[in-house]
Design an enzyme around this catalytic site. Structure first.
Site, PDB file in Angstrom:
ATOM      1  N   GLY A   1     -49.111 -33.910  94.083  1.00 31.30           N
ATOM      2  CA  GLY A   1     -49.271 -34.444  92.729  1.00 31.30           C
ATOM      3  C   GLY A   1     -47.930 -34.336  92.038  1.00 31.30           C
ATOM      4  O   GLY A   1     -46.946 -34.855  92.537  1.00 31.30           O
ATOM      5  N   GLU A   2     -47.881 -33.640  90.941  1.00 33.22           N
ATOM      6  CA  GLU A   2     -46.615 -33.366  90.250  1.00 33.22           C
ATOM      7  C   GLU A   2     -46.467 -31.856  90.115  1.00 33.22           C
ATOM      8  O   GLU A   2     -47.246 -31.220  89.396  1.00 33.22           O
ATOM      9  CB  GLU A   2     -46.599 -34.005  88.860  1.00 33.22           C
ATOM     10  CG  GLU A   2     -46.045 -35.413  88.825  1.00 33.22           C
ATOM     11  CD  GLU A   2     -44.701 -35.587  89.531  1.00 33.22           C
ATOM     12  OE1 GLU A   2     -43.811 -34.728  89.387  1.00 33.22           O
ATOM     13  OE2 GLU A   2     -44.557 -36.580  90.246  1.00 33.22           O
ATOM     14  N   SER A   3     -45.460 -31.316  90.764  1.00 34.56           N
ATOM     15  CA  SER A   3     -45.310 -29.864  90.739  1.00 34.56           C
ATOM     16  C   SER A   3     -45.063 -29.349  89.318  1.00 34.56           C
ATOM     17  O   SER A   3     -45.495 -28.236  88.974  1.00 34.56           O
ATOM     18  CB  SER A   3     -44.187 -29.433  91.676  1.00 34.56           C
ATOM     19  OG  SER A   3     -43.000 -30.134  91.382  1.00 34.56           O
TER      20      SER A   3
ATOM     21  N   CYS B   1     -46.800 -32.008  99.906  1.00 35.62           N
ATOM     22  CA  CYS B   1     -45.920 -32.617  98.912  1.00 35.62           C
ATOM     23  C   CYS B   1     -45.643 -31.676  97.733  1.00 35.62           C
ATOM     24  O   CYS B   1     -44.933 -30.699  97.921  1.00 35.62           O
ATOM     25  CB  CYS B   1     -46.503 -33.964  98.493  1.00 35.62           C
ATOM     26  SG  CYS B   1     -45.213 -35.133  98.033  1.00 35.62           S
TER      27      CYS B   1
ATOM     28  N   ARG C   1     -36.748 -31.932  95.127  1.00 37.36           N
ATOM     29  CA  ARG C   1     -37.799 -32.827  94.601  1.00 37.36           C
ATOM     30  C   ARG C   1     -37.320 -34.275  94.547  1.00 37.36           C
ATOM     31  O   ARG C   1     -36.159 -34.532  94.263  1.00 37.36           O
ATOM     32  CB  ARG C   1     -38.195 -32.413  93.177  1.00 37.36           C
ATOM     33  CG  ARG C   1     -38.916 -31.103  93.083  1.00 37.36           C
ATOM     34  CD  ARG C   1     -39.318 -30.846  91.639  1.00 37.36           C
ATOM     35  NE  ARG C   1     -40.199 -31.905  91.148  1.00 37.36           N
ATOM     36  CZ  ARG C   1     -40.250 -32.312  89.883  1.00 37.36           C
ATOM     37  NH1 ARG C   1     -39.480 -31.773  88.978  1.00 37.36           N
ATOM     38  NH2 ARG C   1     -41.092 -33.262  89.542  1.00 37.36           N
TER      39      ARG C   1
ATOM     40  N   ILE D   1     -44.904 -40.065  99.233  1.00 37.03           N
ATOM     41  CA  ILE D   1     -45.013 -40.572  97.864  1.00 37.03           C
ATOM     42  C   ILE D   1     -44.135 -39.713  96.945  1.00 37.03           C
ATOM     43  O   ILE D   1     -44.409 -38.525  96.758  1.00 37.03           O
ATOM     44  CB  ILE D   1     -46.483 -40.523  97.379  1.00 37.03           C
ATOM     45  CG1 ILE D   1     -47.380 -41.333  98.337  1.00 37.03           C
ATOM     46  CG2 ILE D   1     -46.597 -41.050  95.947  1.00 37.03           C
ATOM     47  CD1 ILE D   1     -48.868 -41.196  98.049  1.00 37.03           C
ATOM     48  N   ARG D   2     -43.094 -40.302  96.403  1.00 37.20           N
ATOM     49  CA  ARG D   2     -42.118 -39.533  95.597  1.00 37.20           C
ATOM     50  C   ARG D   2     -41.878 -38.165  96.256  1.00 37.20           C
ATOM     51  O   ARG D   2     -41.939 -37.110  95.621  1.00 37.20           O
ATOM     52  CB  ARG D   2     -42.613 -39.339  94.147  1.00 37.20           C
ATOM     53  CG  ARG D   2     -42.788 -40.614  93.366  1.00 37.20           C
ATOM     54  CD  ARG D   2     -43.121 -40.366  91.902  1.00 37.20           C
ATOM     55  NE  ARG D   2     -44.122 -39.328  91.690  1.00 37.20           N
ATOM     56  CZ  ARG D   2     -45.429 -39.498  91.855  1.00 37.20           C
ATOM     57  NH1 ARG D   2     -45.905 -40.668  92.231  1.00 37.20           N
ATOM     58  NH2 ARG D   2     -46.256 -38.497  91.644  1.00 37.20           N
TER      59      ARG D   2
ATOM     60  N   HIS E   1     -48.407 -36.881 102.867  1.00 41.16           N
ATOM     61  CA  HIS E   1     -49.815 -36.762 102.453  1.00 41.16           C
ATOM     62  C   HIS E   1     -50.762 -37.038 103.619  1.00 41.16           C
ATOM     63  O   HIS E   1     -51.227 -38.169 103.780  1.00 41.16           O
ATOM     64  CB  HIS E   1     -50.107 -37.762 101.324  1.00 41.16           C
ATOM     65  CG  HIS E   1     -49.536 -37.354 100.012  1.00 41.16           C
ATOM     66  ND1 HIS E   1     -50.244 -36.660  99.055  1.00 41.16           N
ATOM     67  CD2 HIS E   1     -48.292 -37.524  99.509  1.00 41.16           C
ATOM     68  CE1 HIS E   1     -49.476 -36.430  98.012  1.00 41.16           C
ATOM     69  NE2 HIS E   1     -48.281 -36.947  98.258  1.00 41.16           N
TER      70      HIS E   1
ATOM     71  N   GLU F   1     -53.782 -36.320 103.885  1.00 40.33           N
ATOM     72  CA  GLU F   1     -55.149 -36.592 103.404  1.00 40.33           C
ATOM     73  C   GLU F   1     -55.360 -38.077 103.106  1.00 40.33           C
ATOM     74  O   GLU F   1     -56.491 -38.508 102.924  1.00 40.33           O
ATOM     75  CB  GLU F   1     -55.461 -35.739 102.155  1.00 40.33           C
ATOM     76  CG  GLU F   1     -54.860 -36.213 100.839  1.00 40.33           C
ATOM     77  CD  GLU F   1     -53.358 -35.953 100.687  1.00 40.33           C
ATOM     78  OE1 GLU F   1     -52.717 -35.493 101.643  1.00 40.33           O
ATOM     79  OE2 GLU F   1     -52.833 -36.235  99.590  1.00 40.33           O
TER      80      GLU F   1
HETATM   81  N1  GLN Z   1     -42.510 -35.797  93.108  1.00 36.44           N
HETATM   82  C1  GLN Z   1     -43.540 -34.810  93.036  1.00 36.44           C
HETATM   83  C2  GLN Z   1     -42.999 -33.480  92.532  1.00 36.44           C
HETATM   84  O1  GLN Z   1     -41.866 -33.347  92.330  1.00 36.44           O
HETATM   85  C3  GLN Z   1     -44.212 -34.624  94.370  1.00 36.44           C
HETATM   86  C4  GLN Z   1     -44.890 -35.892  94.775  1.00 36.44           C
HETATM   87  C5  GLN Z   1     -46.186 -35.728  95.481  1.00 36.44           C
HETATM   88  O2  GLN Z   1     -46.795 -34.663  95.536  1.00 36.44           O
HETATM   89  N2  GLN Z   1     -46.673 -36.829  95.975  1.00 36.44           N
HETATM   90  O3  GLN Z   1     -43.742 -32.590  92.326  1.00 36.44           O
END
Ligand code: GLN
Length: 189
Positions: free
Chosen positions: A55-57, A91, A114, A137-138, A171, A173
């Site tokens: 997700g987003e850390s 991620c 990141r 993903i990112r 990912h 999942e």
């Molecule tokens: N870019 C996200 C982060 O810095 C990580 C991306 C992800 O979990 N898909 O946390």
């Protein structure tokens, strides 16, 4: 009955729940999935293994350290006290393990950067060297890795392992291959 805790802080949580249920079916294993939102949720359960979604850390750190949750310090303490318990972190989850920012030892010993492939538009799918479908993903990128290498993409490390604890920059999942979720369950046996 194997009990799998999943951190419900933010991000790709429900896809992980589906993937672990699918893996359990493939292994004909009975599991219970426990959704963890607060430190109390973790204290009230004995979990055998942990899923830490992506997700987003930054959001996960904010939510997980907030007084109303405190889940993140509780998870870090659980991992340090239960060093051999299986963990699958993906991620943003991998970022938290490599860089817990709580003054304690990292949970996997690797540098991590990141958003190192770029932004959302630079997200990509590519088969790993072991044939696993990698969905990035990112995604972050590992730098220096001092733990075991779990998997690579064209030679570059995208998965790190410390015993039963696995941190992936992609990912698993989101694809159809439940290998990593099966691995988590098999490590509980
Ligand atoms: N870019 C996200 C982060 O810095 C990580 C991306 C992800 O979990 N898909 O946390």
């Amino acid at each position: 009955m194997v009990v799998i805790g999943i951190a419900m802080l933010q991000g790709a949580r429900h896809a992980h729940i589906d993937a672990i249920q699918r893996a359990a079916k493939e292994l004909a294993m009975e599991i219970e999935v426990v959704e963890l939102r607060t430190a109390e949720d973790l204290q009230q359960q004995t979990i055998d293994a942990l899923l830490l979604p992506g997700g987003e850390s930054t959001v996960m750190r904010l939510r997980g350290n907030d007084q109303t949750s405190r889940l993140l310090p509780a998870l870090f303490a659980w991992m340090r006290e239960n060093d051999s318990r299986p963990v699958l972190a993906t991620c943003a989850g991998a970022i938290l393990l490599a860089d817990p920012q709580d003054g304690g030892e990292p949970l996997v010993d690797a540098d991590i950067d990141r958003n190192a492939y770029g932004g959302q538009a630079d997200s990509f799918e590519s088969e790993l060297d072991c044939g696993f479908p990698g969905i990035f993903i990112r995604a972050p990128r590992f730098g220096d890795v001092r733990d075991e290498v779990e998997c690579t993409l064209s030679g570059e490390i995208v998965g790190v392992r410390r015993g039963n604890r696995i941190a992936l920059t992609f990912h698993p999942e989101l694809g159809n291959d439940s290998r990593y979720h099966r691995m988590l369950l098999e490590a509980c046996a």
